[in-house]
Design an enzyme around this catalytic site. Structure first.
Site, short mmCIF file in Angstrom:
data_model
loop_
_atom_site.label_atom_id
_atom_site.label_comp_id
_atom_site.label_asym_id
_atom_site.label_seq_id
_atom_site.Cartn_x
_atom_site.Cartn_y
_atom_site.Cartn_z
N ASP A 266 34.62 -2.27 54.21
CA ASP A 266 34.90 -0.83 55.21
C ASP A 266 35.90 -1.23 55.82
OD1 ASP A 266 32.27 -0.19 54.16
OD2 ASP A 266 31.61 0.29 56.10
N VAL B 38 34.54 4.14 59.72
CA VAL B 38 34.46 4.27 58.49
C VAL B 38 32.77 4.14 57.94
CG1 VAL B 38 35.01 2.96 56.35
CG2 VAL B 38 36.89 3.29 57.92
N CYS B 39 32.47 4.85 56.92
CA CYS B 39 31.02 4.67 56.51
C CYS B 39 30.14 4.80 57.52
CB CYS B 39 31.21 3.18 55.90
SG CYS B 39 29.84 2.93 54.78
N THR B 40 29.07 4.14 57.51
CA THR B 40 28.10 4.26 58.52
C THR B 40 28.35 3.97 59.91
OG1 THR B 40 27.14 2.53 57.93
CG2 THR B 40 26.16 4.22 56.77
N GLY C 175 34.67 8.36 54.96
CA GLY C 175 33.35 8.36 54.33
C GLY C 175 33.08 6.92 53.79
#
Lengths: 254, 254
Positions: A49, A131-133, A183
């Protein structure tokens, strides 16, 4: 591989610049204040990430990157991977850009102490990113109310539960770049190239892309639920019910 | 983000498997010997060269990944990034798959001690692999004589000087998969998905691709010299003469 050590005058490695017009570019770049980036990590986080974005950011001119965590020192990520030296978040007064990466277990990210640190840094940052969660932590910290944000496809719609606006894309932006997000996992590379263009210009972003040979050619077309085979979708849904609706459950996320 | 902690029975995290057919799959997988992977890193190496592959490999069933270095402990990579806990290479008896990632400065990789360790592990490994300029270390260790190998585009033709056969692609293979290699930096993700398919089957590889959301959408088309703009090519050639012919010079490489 990076071949920019002698090019950029990047303060994080301190090497001299090279000759010719590149030297002039670097000097011009250095005549303005450097871009400060803080990557805020935490136990259980996913290496890629932030390894994607940091690899892009390290190749930008006049950019200083710090990895930081609540306790400082080494941080044990997902799968027991140990990362850092990191600085202590509490010892960082401010930053131009804050990046919060994600994890499959957000317990450490969702502690009041971590959320307080990223909220404090976000308040004065020019750019608040994830980024990401990582976007779920920013949202839980109250920073993304009414803001468009991306997230890993398995949890993107959980953003709404924290008052953010879920965007099921690989990159999302709001308030003219004050908020930028990627994402899931590898999206961080595309995210970082967009951030690089916005903050350092297109040539710098394209240069970073070339050096990291980001000319992707995945052997399969299985990078998103809209493309994955029914067999692979079933593997995911068995593991994480709701994931293909963006509503998976992971520790730390309501 | 990974959501596989409860799925795979991956010995590197030790979590239990989930219910249903996934449990049966994992049990079947565990009934055979696990796949052992050693990622051999060294000072000055590029984080993303191995962060991409390790993120894929960690999501495969029945796979054990060890990071190792000459000295063990933390390793200071390019840009001062600190990685590890790593194991000592000398303490690893053997591995099924050896991966050597790259660096913009190969001095540490080209020491007789490091080359001796990767040569020793390569001799008994089923699969000898590299990303980026890691192939130059394998070639310098005498392992790639007459073998097709990929490398970062800036140095790929240097492989010939060590007796290997340069392949200017994102992935190369020889001896029916005993030798597999990726091109520069981010190529490691595509490389790892191909390795995953070969060693664990296509569904496992596609599952990993989905979880890491590898659905690339670079904002520019600048990931290889054949596509980069003249301005960006000039930036590279000023810095690294010969790079666009695959013949750049970096420390440690003849």
């Amino acid at each position: 591989m990076s071949v920019t050590n002698n090019l950029e005058g990047n303060a994080s490695n301190g090497h001299p610049t090279s000759a010719g017009h590149l030297r002039r570019e670097a000097l011009r770049s250095r005549s303005v204040a450097p871009l400060h980036i803080v990557i805020a990590i935490y136990p259980g986080g996913t290496l890629l990430d932030f390894a994607g974005p940091s690899e892009v950011f390290h190749r930008l001119p006049n950019t200083i990157i710090r990895f930081a965590s609540r306790e400082g020192g080494p941080v044990t990520l997902e799968y027991g991977v140990v990362f850092g030296r990191t600085d202590r978040l509490a010892e960082i007064e401010k930053t131009d850009l804050l990046l919060v990466p994600g994890a499959p277990d957000m317990t450490a990210a969702m502690t009041p102490e971590f959320l307080a640190q990223i909220r404090r840094l976000a308040e004065s940052a020019k750019h608040v990113t994830s980024v990401c969660t990582g976007s779920l932590a920013l949202a839980a910290a109250g920073i993304l109310k009414g803001k468009r944000s991306a997230c890993h496809w398995a949890l993107v719609n959980k953003l709404a539960e924290y008052g953010a606006i879920p965007v099921a894309d690989r990159f999302a932006e709001d308030d003219n770049g004050r908020f930028m997000s990627g994402g899931g996992v590898t999206s961080g590379i595309d995210f970082a190239l967009r951030v690089a263009e916005k903050l350092k210009g297109r040539a710098s972003a394209e240069f970073a892309q070339l050096i990291i040979e980001y000319d992707p050619a995945p052997p399969f077309h299985s990078g998103h639920p809209r493309n994955a085979s029914p067999e692979v979708i079933a593997m995911v849904e068995n593991l994480l019910p709701g994931a293909t609706k963006g509503l998976a459950s992971i520790p730390g996320v309501r």
